[in-house]
Design a protein around this motif. Structure first.
Motif, short mmCIF file in Angstrom:
data_model
loop_
_atom_site.label_atom_id
_atom_site.label_comp_id
_atom_site.label_asym_id
_atom_site.label_seq_id
_atom_site.Cartn_x
_atom_site.Cartn_y
_atom_site.Cartn_z
N VAL A 1 0.82 -1.14 -0.03
CA VAL A 1 -0.05 0.13 -0.01
C VAL A 1 1.03 1.27 -0.15
O VAL A 1 0.57 2.25 -0.81
N ARG A 2 1.86 1.24 0.88
CA ARG A 2 2.78 2.55 1.01
C ARG A 2 3.46 2.67 -0.55
O ARG A 2 3.49 3.89 -0.77
N SER A 3 3.90 1.61 -1.05
CA SER A 3 4.90 1.68 -2.39
C SER A 3 3.54 2.30 -3.50
O SER A 3 3.93 3.15 -4.25
N ALA A 4 2.45 1.68 -3.22
CA ALA A 4 1.40 2.06 -4.33
C ALA A 4 1.00 3.82 -4.05
O ALA A 4 1.05 4.46 -5.23
N LYS A 5 1.08 3.98 -2.97
CA LYS A 5 1.07 5.66 -2.68
C LYS A 5 1.97 6.43 -3.28
O LYS A 5 2.04 7.40 -3.99
N ALA A 6 3.26 6.02 -2.90
CA ALA A 6 4.47 6.76 -3.47
C ALA A 6 4.36 6.58 -4.90
O ALA A 6 5.03 7.61 -5.42
N GLU B 1 -4.28 6.32 -6.82
CA GLU B 1 -5.23 6.94 -5.79
C GLU B 1 -6.16 5.77 -5.12
O GLU B 1 -6.74 6.23 -4.07
N LEU B 2 -6.03 4.58 -5.75
CA LEU B 2 -6.97 3.54 -4.92
C LEU B 2 -6.15 2.38 -5.06
O LEU B 2 -5.29 1.96 -5.55
N ILE B 3 -6.68 1.29 -3.93
CA ILE B 3 -6.25 0.23 -3.86
C ILE B 3 -7.40 -1.12 -4.15
O ILE B 3 -8.25 -0.68 -3.67
N LYS B 4 -7.03 -1.96 -5.10
CA LYS B 4 -7.93 -2.84 -5.23
C LYS B 4 -7.34 -3.92 -4.58
O LYS B 4 -6.31 -4.54 -4.78
N VAL B 5 -8.30 -4.69 -3.63
CA VAL B 5 -8.00 -6.18 -3.12
C VAL B 5 -8.57 -7.03 -3.79
O VAL B 5 -9.57 -6.95 -4.27
N TYR B 6 -7.85 -8.23 -3.70
CA TYR B 6 -8.22 -9.36 -4.81
C TYR B 6 -8.57 -10.66 -4.00
O TYR B 6 -8.23 -10.84 -2.65
N SER B 7 -8.88 -11.57 -4.78
CA SER B 7 -9.33 -12.96 -4.35
C SER B 7 -8.37 -13.85 -3.40
O SER B 7 -8.94 -14.42 -2.62
#
Length: 480
Positions: free
Chosen positions: A192-197, A201-207
């Motif tokens: 999550v922190r890497s994605a923000k950096a 804008e959003l996080i998708k959680v998966y199966s």
């Protein structure tokens, strides 16, 4: 000026260019507004019926809407000299449509790339975006984004491509499959922190996420100011209530709930709806996707005959028609299963609506048979058939998704000061949501595209793709 000083000045200017203006990545938790290099003229739509879609708002008849600097400047205000006028008599103006679930194709490698290899397949960004704008879709949310999508968004921002504003979600998964892989809570938080950096804008959680990692991702996303959308991981089978942790913002398919059903009953649907309501979790049902899967499980004839298929890249056309996973198992049992799911998804929508859970329009565009732009209108019609009023359906494609994205002050309604993302219709969509297809023109961030222009863009796209057919033989492709 000495050479060293001049070099330092150039470096300073380059740094400023990257950290200000259109060069800067959008702030986390928001979607950047497009600037673009083109200055649009002052435009007024005169004598139009305005459907503002504000909460509790009513149709405003015979209104003149003034657009200046890509924003709605006035309703029934004075028109400056030189204003370009668009006759809106007998027409209806509504906010631009938002698709909360798409998968935008990008340049692609087939096989492992080497450091100096270009992509195997190059795609024109305008070709990808044309079906969206031609259908009045002015904002899209990509739910498995990569670095290439930032390049596409930059093309739109520069004005090189006419396209919708684009929100990007980083997909985090567990085990094998698409996205970033996280199998521990610590890995999930770091993802999550890497994605923000990186600017997502959003996080998708998966199966395939395990329950501990899923909960850590949702919690960290909230701490980082990112909204969370996606699947209910398989780890929560039989213990669905544990998936509804604080800040799990939106479930991306009604199918995520049907996977948890045993009796496919109204009672189960109501129980699912109460869980979502208590947690403040919204739903994007993607009814059009389950309908398409059912159709393709029965036969590919309808897809093959679709007039909209001409606006799909021939590589994907070939994949859908020659390597379609849904059509590999056409047994009566498989067809009956999808018939049961389609029926249950309607009851889910009805239960969630009754419980007061916000519903928004998403299509899962990119899935076989779900075609960019056109699928939004399909989804509107499926939601109306499920029992939503026309106003509720339109809000699900405008005001509500804008609010969830944190863009409620910018788009989603027709109000002074909002961005000019607008659709001009020749028939009233409040009488029949199918009238959203009766597009006379579209404003994309203040840029006016009249019907003949949209038709010409679609015709050019169809001609290009028709000429490309025959170059693609995708017999061996598998997957969705």
């Amino acid at each position: 000026m000495c050479t060293a000083s001049f070099s330092r000045l150039l470096l300073r200017l380059a740094f400023l260019a990257l950290t200000t203006g259109c060069g800067r990545l959008p702030a986390p938790g928001t979607v950047s507004s497009r600037g673009g290099a083109t200055t649009h003229p002052v435009v007024a739509i005169t004598h139009v019926n305005v459907i503002p879609l504000t909460a509790g708002g009513h149709v405003l008849p015979n209104v003149t809407v003034l657009i200046r600097n890509d924003r709605i400047a006035a309703l029934n205000g004075p028109l400056p000299a030189g204003t370009k006028r668009i006759d809106g008599r007998g027409k209806w103006l509504m906010p631009g449509l938002i698709d909360m679930h798409v998968h935008v194709p990008t340049d692609t490698h087939f096989g492992p790339p080497s450091p100096t290899h270009a992509a195997t397949l190059f795609l024109h960004t305008q070709d990808i975006m044309t079906p969206y704008v031609a259908n009045g879709v002015t904002t899209i949310v990509d739910l498995n984004s990569r670095a290439e999508h930032f390049g596409q968004r930059n093309e739109i921002a520069r004005g090189d491509v006419i396209g919708p504003r684009l929100a990007l979600a980083a997909l985090i998964n567990g085990g094998e499959g698409p996205g970033r892989i996280a199998t521990t809570a610590a890995d999930g938080r770091q993802a999550v922190r890497s994605a923000k950096a990186e600017g997502y804008e959003l996080i998708k959680v998966y199966s395939q996420l395990n329950s501990e990692t899923f909960q850590a991702i949702v919690d960290e996303a909230d701490k980082q100011g990112l909204r969370t959308i996606g699947h209910i991981p398989n780890a929560f089978r039989g213990k669905l209530a544990h998936a509804f942790v604080p800040h799990f913002g939106m479930v991306a398919h009604a199918e995520e709930f049907s996977k948890q059903a045993t009796a496919f009953s109204d009672q189960e649907a109501q129980q699912f709806a109460q869980l979502a309501r208590a947690n403040g979790t919204w739903l994007s049902p993607t009814l059009t996707t389950s309908h398409q899967i059912l159709r393709q499980t029965r036969s590919l004839d309808e897809l093959r005959a679709s007039s909209e298929l001409q606006y799909v890249h021939p590589l994907f056309q070939s994949k859908w028609l020659t390597a379609n996973n849904y059509n590999r198992n056409t047994s009566p049992e498989r067809i009956a299963y999808w018939e049961k799911l389609v029926s249950f998804h309607v009851r889910l929508v009805q239960a969630f609506r009754a419980a007061g859970v916000p519903l928004v329009v998403g299509t899962d565009t990119g899935t076989s048979g779900v075609i960019a732009g056109f699928a939004v209108h399909d989804e509107l019609e499926f939601l109306a058939a499920a029992g939503l009023t026309a106003e509720e359906v339109l809000a699900a494609a405008t005001r509500l998704p804008a609010a969830w994205l944190g863009l409620g002050q910018e788009i989603g309604t027709i109000e002074v000061g909002k961005r000019a993302d607008l659709v001009l219709l020749t028939a009233n969509p409040l009488d029949d949501v199918r009238n959203t297809r009766a597009i006379a023109g579209v404003f994309v961030n203040g840029r006016w595209l009249k019907r003949p222009t949209l038709d010409a863009m679609l015709a050019k796209l169809s001609k290009r793709y028709t000429a490309m057919k025959g170059h693609y033989d995708w017999q061996q492709t598998s997957g969705r």
